[in-house]
Design a protein around this motif. Structure first.
Motif, PDB file in Angstrom:
ATOM      1  N   PRO A 111       0.831  -1.213   0.000  1.00 32.35           N
ATOM      2  CA  PRO A 111       0.000   0.000   0.000  1.00 32.35           C
ATOM      3  C   PRO A 111       0.859   1.253   0.000  1.00 32.35           C
ATOM      4  O   PRO A 111       2.018   1.252   0.430  1.00 32.35           O
ATOM      5  CB  PRO A 111      -0.806  -0.129   1.293  1.00 32.35           C
ATOM      6  N   SER A 112       0.281   2.310  -0.477  1.00 35.19           N
ATOM      7  CA  SER A 112       0.984   3.588  -0.485  1.00 35.19           C
ATOM      8  C   SER A 112       1.055   4.152   0.934  1.00 35.19           C
ATOM      9  O   SER A 112       0.401   3.665   1.857  1.00 35.19           O
ATOM     10  CB  SER A 112       0.271   4.568  -1.418  1.00 35.19           C
ATOM     11  N   GLU A 113       1.853   5.189   1.089  1.00 31.00           N
ATOM     12  CA  GLU A 113       2.006   5.798   2.408  1.00 31.00           C
ATOM     13  C   GLU A 113       0.691   6.406   2.893  1.00 31.00           C
ATOM     14  O   GLU A 113       0.359   6.332   4.076  1.00 31.00           O
ATOM     15  CB  GLU A 113       3.101   6.863   2.358  1.00 31.00           C
ATOM     16  N   GLU A 114      -0.059   6.998   1.985  1.00 31.96           N
ATOM     17  CA  GLU A 114      -1.344   7.581   2.367  1.00 31.96           C
ATOM     18  C   GLU A 114      -2.328   6.499   2.807  1.00 31.96           C
ATOM     19  O   GLU A 114      -3.034   6.650   3.817  1.00 31.96           O
ATOM     20  CB  GLU A 114      -1.915   8.373   1.185  1.00 31.96           C
ATOM     21  N   ASP A 115      -2.375   5.390   2.058  1.00 33.16           N
ATOM     22  CA  ASP A 115      -3.269   4.291   2.436  1.00 33.16           C
ATOM     23  C   ASP A 115      -2.839   3.662   3.759  1.00 33.16           C
ATOM     24  O   ASP A 115      -3.683   3.251   4.566  1.00 33.16           O
ATOM     25  CB  ASP A 115      -3.287   3.234   1.335  1.00 33.16           C
ATOM     26  N   LYS A 116      -1.541   3.595   3.979  1.00 33.14           N
ATOM     27  CA  LYS A 116      -1.062   3.032   5.238  1.00 33.14           C
ATOM     28  C   LYS A 116      -1.426   3.927   6.414  1.00 33.14           C
ATOM     29  O   LYS A 116      -1.787   3.437   7.494  1.00 33.14           O
ATOM     30  CB  LYS A 116       0.449   2.830   5.163  1.00 33.14           C
ATOM     31  N   ARG A 117      -1.356   5.243   6.221  1.00 33.72           N
ATOM     32  CA  ARG A 117      -1.761   6.155   7.297  1.00 33.72           C
ATOM     33  C   ARG A 117      -3.253   6.032   7.592  1.00 33.72           C
ATOM     34  O   ARG A 117      -3.678   6.083   8.754  1.00 33.72           O
ATOM     35  CB  ARG A 117      -1.410   7.595   6.909  1.00 33.72           C
ATOM     36  N   LYS A 118      -4.061   5.850   6.552  1.00 33.06           N
ATOM     37  CA  LYS A 118      -5.500   5.649   6.771  1.00 33.06           C
ATOM     38  C   LYS A 118      -5.764   4.354   7.546  1.00 33.06           C
ATOM     39  O   LYS A 118      -6.627   4.313   8.427  1.00 33.06           O
ATOM     40  CB  LYS A 118      -6.229   5.613   5.430  1.00 33.06           C
ATOM     41  N   ALA A 119      -5.015   3.309   7.211  1.00 33.83           N
ATOM     42  CA  ALA A 119      -5.203   2.035   7.911  1.00 33.83           C
ATOM     43  C   ALA A 119      -4.792   2.152   9.374  1.00 33.83           C
ATOM     44  O   ALA A 119      -5.478   1.632  10.269  1.00 33.83           O
ATOM     45  CB  ALA A 119      -4.397   0.942   7.211  1.00 33.83           C
ATOM     46  N   ILE A 120      -3.688   2.846   9.644  1.00 29.85           N
ATOM     47  CA  ILE A 120      -3.260   3.024  11.033  1.00 29.85           C
ATOM     48  C   ILE A 120      -4.256   3.894  11.791  1.00 29.85           C
ATOM     49  O   ILE A 120      -4.539   3.659  12.975  1.00 29.85           O
ATOM     50  CB  ILE A 120      -1.841   3.623  11.065  1.00 29.85           C
ATOM     51  N   ARG A 121      -4.818   4.899  11.116  1.00 27.70           N
ATOM     52  CA  ARG A 121      -5.848   5.715  11.748  1.00 27.70           C
ATOM     53  C   ARG A 121      -7.093   4.876  12.047  1.00 27.70           C
ATOM     54  O   ARG A 121      -7.756   5.061  13.072  1.00 27.70           O
ATOM     55  CB  ARG A 121      -6.201   6.885  10.826  1.00 27.70           C
ATOM     56  N   PHE A 122      -7.397   3.940  11.163  1.00 26.85           N
ATOM     57  CA  PHE A 122      -8.532   3.035  11.388  1.00 26.85           C
ATOM     58  C   PHE A 122      -8.264   2.127  12.585  1.00 26.85           C
ATOM     59  O   PHE A 122      -9.151   1.896  13.419  1.00 26.85           O
ATOM     60  CB  PHE A 122      -8.770   2.206  10.122  1.00 26.85           C
ATOM     61  N   GLN A 319     -12.892  -3.612   0.670  1.00 27.10           N
ATOM     62  CA  GLN A 319     -11.902  -4.682   0.567  1.00 27.10           C
ATOM     63  C   GLN A 319     -10.480  -4.125   0.576  1.00 27.10           C
ATOM     64  O   GLN A 319      -9.588  -4.679   1.239  1.00 27.10           O
ATOM     65  CB  GLN A 319     -12.147  -5.488  -0.707  1.00 27.10           C
ATOM     66  N   TYR A 320     -10.261  -3.034  -0.124  1.00 32.50           N
ATOM     67  CA  TYR A 320      -8.917  -2.448  -0.159  1.00 32.50           C
ATOM     68  C   TYR A 320      -8.520  -1.907   1.210  1.00 32.50           C
ATOM     69  O   TYR A 320      -7.355  -2.036   1.627  1.00 32.50           O
ATOM     70  CB  TYR A 320      -8.867  -1.337  -1.206  1.00 32.50           C
ATOM     71  N   LEU A 321      -9.474  -1.317   1.929  1.00 31.32           N
ATOM     72  CA  LEU A 321      -9.169  -0.815   3.269  1.00 31.32           C
ATOM     73  C   LEU A 321      -8.781  -1.953   4.206  1.00 31.32           C
ATOM     74  O   LEU A 321      -7.810  -1.840   4.976  1.00 31.32           O
ATOM     75  CB  LEU A 321     -10.375  -0.055   3.825  1.00 31.32           C
ATOM     76  N   LEU A 322      -9.507  -3.066   4.138  1.00 33.85           N
ATOM     77  CA  LEU A 322      -9.178  -4.199   5.001  1.00 33.85           C
ATOM     78  C   LEU A 322      -7.836  -4.815   4.621  1.00 33.85           C
ATOM     79  O   LEU A 322      -7.097  -5.299   5.488  1.00 33.85           O
ATOM     80  CB  LEU A 322     -10.293  -5.245   4.921  1.00 33.85           C
ATOM     81  N   LYS A 323      -7.501  -4.803   3.333  1.00 34.62           N
ATOM     82  CA  LYS A 323      -6.170  -5.265   2.927  1.00 34.62           C
ATOM     83  C   LYS A 323      -5.082  -4.386   3.530  1.00 34.62           C
ATOM     84  O   LYS A 323      -4.060  -4.886   4.027  1.00 34.62           O
ATOM     85  CB  LYS A 323      -6.058  -5.256   1.400  1.00 34.62           C
ATOM     86  N   CYS A 324      -5.292  -3.080   3.490  1.00 36.59           N
ATOM     87  CA  CYS A 324      -4.306  -2.162   4.067  1.00 36.59           C
ATOM     88  C   CYS A 324      -4.210  -2.330   5.581  1.00 36.59           C
ATOM     89  O   CYS A 324      -3.125  -2.198   6.161  1.00 36.59           O
ATOM     90  CB  CYS A 324      -4.669  -0.721   3.719  1.00 36.59           C
ATOM     91  N   VAL A 325      -5.338  -2.636   6.224  1.00 37.08           N
ATOM     92  CA  VAL A 325      -5.331  -2.842   7.673  1.00 37.08           C
ATOM     93  C   VAL A 325      -4.468  -4.042   8.039  1.00 37.08           C
ATOM     94  O   VAL A 325      -3.635  -3.987   8.959  1.00 37.08           O
ATOM     95  CB  VAL A 325      -6.779  -3.015   8.184  1.00 37.08           C
ATOM     96  N   ILE A 326      -4.651  -5.148   7.325  1.00 42.51           N
ATOM     97  CA  ILE A 326      -3.854  -6.343   7.623  1.00 42.51           C
ATOM     98  C   ILE A 326      -2.388  -6.112   7.281  1.00 42.51           C
ATOM     99  O   ILE A 326      -1.482  -6.545   8.009  1.00 42.51           O
ATOM    100  CB  ILE A 326      -4.425  -7.550   6.855  1.00 42.51           C
ATOM    101  N   ALA A 327      -2.122  -5.407   6.174  1.00 42.21           N
ATOM    102  CA  ALA A 327      -0.736  -5.149   5.791  1.00 42.21           C
ATOM    103  C   ALA A 327      -0.039  -4.208   6.763  1.00 42.21           C
ATOM    104  O   ALA A 327       1.200  -4.227   6.865  1.00 42.21           O
ATOM    105  CB  ALA A 327      -0.686  -4.571   4.377  1.00 42.21           C
TER     106      ALA A 327
END
Length: 632
Positions: A111-122, A319-327
């Motif tokens: 995932p990109s850095e922005e997507d990773k920050r969203k996942a960590i915020r989640f 689905q993409y958000l949950l992938k980023c969460v697990i990653a």
């Protein structure tokens, strides 16, 4: 390979100025040490010559050279040059095929850095459990909020050092494969392995690199001992060793050992109609929801999908958000300082396996909530770890409450569901008696299935025969008071609350505070106030089942009390099970002992024994205790 023409893998043509050679059946790719081919050799206008030989064998190639030279009058040097070129090009073709035979490696999910920050915020949000349920509902998993949450937490644990495995048990057509498919679409590429079916012996020949540290999806798991035993061994020990006898190329037997070393998260589905918790498996067994309300919810969702009311973009985003969460999860150690305070209720069967599952699931929850837990460092080893919070233990008990109740139930899942329906049906009909024909009129059920349910309920004394005949109108059954699980469930609930209170008390003592914030307040415990006066009486401990050591004497004492209330009545074993808490077989054995001692009379009717209290004049000679001839 300039002289080779590949028509397909089973037909290859070699052409040079001297011969035209067709390789029939292609080249065997499994045996690299041999080059066995079936050749059709054509020279000018002569009839073709056919033979099968190993081109790596000198005696066979020499024989072919002499045969071709004698048959067509050719020079030995020219024929040997053609066969040498054929062998060389076939060898090059086989090596090229072997090089590209395997699967193309999957590109890792990054995932990109922005997507990773969203996942960590989640992951750092306060309502993480509720937000996760919303995302699981968005991808199409409906009516299975608790089970879906458990499954997703188990999937996330594949990145930890202690993965958690779950088995989904349900009948056909409930949606087991659908849930697995939806969950696999939320996993990053390269982090899982999906299989429709795995045989029992296939587990011993897995490549450790293919399944180690990954989630293993099995859509249809064989529920046999040969299948479950290696899975349980691999889950508990992390390795699987199989030694068997194999033959070499000379026919000699040798012992060959196959070893699979892997820590995996198993998510599998199986068709189940029995109480498989009795096997003591190291997996959490989840029973999927198959209620009529669930059927209506699923059918309504299917209608919306066909009508175009469900946006595929929303499903893809979830689905993409949950992938980023697990990653975004990191492999970090988890320590549970409150593990010594966690006790299972006494009614739970197989406490060793059940406690281990509970502790592993608590660590799984803590691992998923790692961005909400403070990281600490071990001063001696320098290892970074996080501690379990009491909220994690509360969440584990809340999610596994039904599973704990299920393990305390002596009936199978389907029989328990049938008993609940039967109880509601008889309550609505305002009667306590029924026949098998009455059930079939009210509920569509196969006669053999109904007979199996009735036999199981009768075996555990949930129902008893009240009359009728087997060969005419059938037996008449009636419900007993033994099937009420309210007392067991309340006892389990009390012991769970007692465990949570002790955990929160230890946490407050460790933090050095006497009060809790509203979000830290444990379930079932009232908040403390500073001005509250201390109670004079100590808090009462949850009631536990009292052990009766008097055996048949206690049963006889209860019988005398009942006899004083209603004289000359008849007694059966189920009259005492509700009073003593012991099962039907134990009470029947104690009544038989009292009859053998001459204290009771018994009579056989309606396929069971009825006992009455013995008076002085009704005692028979056979029931009086015999005197010892040696003392006379």
């Amino acid at each position: 390979m300039q002289n080779l023409r590949i028509h397909n893998s089973h037909f290859i043509t070699f052409t040079d100025p001297l011969f035209t050679i067709d390789v029939l059946g292609g080249v065997d790719l499994s045996q690299v040490e041999r080059l066995v081919c079936t050749l059709r050799i054509t020279y000018q206008c002569y009839p073709p010559f056919r033979t099968t030989l190993d081109l790596y064998s000198d005696p066979q190639t020499d024989k072919l050279l002499r045969t071709l030279c004698d048959k067509w009058g050719l020079k030995l040097l020219e024929v040997s040059r053609s066969l040498y070129a054929l062998t060389l090009q076939l060898e090059e073709y086989r090596l090229q095929e072997l090089r590209y035979k395997g699967k193309a490696p999957e590109q890792a999910f990054a995932p990109s850095e922005e997507d990773k920050r969203k996942a960590i915020r989640f992951l750092s949000g306060k309502n993480l459990s509720d937000n996760l349920r919303e995302q699981l509902n968005a991808i199409g998993i409906l009516g299975e909020d608790r089970n879906a949450l458990i499954l997703f937490l188990a999937l996330a644990s594949h990145k930890s050092g202690n993965p958690f495995s779950v088995l989904c048990l349900a009948k056909s057509g409930i949606g087991k494969s659908y849930i697995l498919q939806k969950l696999s679409e939320c996993m990053p590429n390269g982090s899982y392995s999906f299989h429709s079916r795995i045989s029992a012996n296939a587990l011993y020949y897995f490549d450790s690199g293919e399944i180690n540290g990954k989630a293993l999806f099995v859509e249809d798991l064989e529920w046999t001992t040969q299948m479950l035993q290696p899975l349980a061994t691999l889950q508990t020990q992390g390795r699987l060793v199989n030694t068997r006898a194999t033959k070499d190329k000379d026919g000699m037997l040798h012992s060959t050992t196959f070893e699979v070393i892997a820590k995996l998260c198993l998510i599998a589905c199986a068709y189940s109609d029995k109480n498989f918790e009795e096997l003591g498996l190291p997996f959490l067994c989840l029973h999927l929801n198959h209620s009529p309300a669930q059927d209506l919810a699923v059918m309504e969702y299917q209608k919306k999908c066909r009508a175009g009311r469900i946006r595929t973009e929303d499903i893809t985003q979830a689905q993409y958000l949950l992938k980023c969460v697990i990653a975004s999860l990191q492999n970090i150690s988890v320590i549970n300082p409150y593990a010594t305070l966690i006790n299972l209720p006494e009614d739970i069967a197989y406490p060793r396996k059940s406690l281990l599952l509970l502790l592993n699931f608590i660590e799984t929850i803590t691992f998923f909530f790692q961005y909400q837990r403070e990281q600490e460092t071990d001063k001696t080893t320098g290892e970074i770890f996080i501690r379990t919070h009491p909220q994690d233990i509360e969440t584990a008990f809340a999610l596994l409450k039904n599973s704990l109740f299920r393990r305390a139930d002596e009936l199978s899942t389907t029989a328990r569901g049938f008993y609940k329906w039967l109880n509601d049906y008889l309550t609505e009909a305002k009667t306590n008696r029924f026949t098998a024909l009455d059930i079939r009129k009210a509920k569509a059920i196969h006669p053999r299935t109904l007979n199996r349910y009735l036999q199981e309920l009768k075996l555990f004394s949930y129902i008893q025969v009240a009359g009728g005949n087997k060969h005419r109108e059938g037996f008449i059954y009636k419900l007993t008071d033994f099937g009420n699980q309210t007392e067991v469930q309340s006892r389990i609930e009390q012991e769970i609350q007692a465990t949570l209170k002790s955990v929160w008390k230890a946490y407050r003592k460790e933090q050095g505070t006497a009060t809790l914030s509203p979000e830290q307040e444990p379930i079932g415990e009232e908040p403390e106030t500073k001005n509250a006066e201390p109670s004079e009486e100590p808090p009462q401990k949850p009631s536990k089942r009292k052990r009766i050591n008097d055996k048949e004497e206690h049963t006889f004492k209860l019988l005398l009390e009942l006899e004083a209330q209603s004289p000359d009545r008849e007694y059966i074993a189920t009259d005492f099970t509700a009073l003593t808490g012991r099962n039907h077989i134990t009470e029947a054995r104690y009544l038989k002992r009292l009859w053998q001692q001459g204290k009771l009379n018994r009579k056989w009717k309606n396929r069971q024994y009825y006992y009455t209290l013995v008076t002085t004049e009704s005692k028979t000679v056979s029931q009086t205790p015999m005197s010892d001839p040696q003392t006379q």
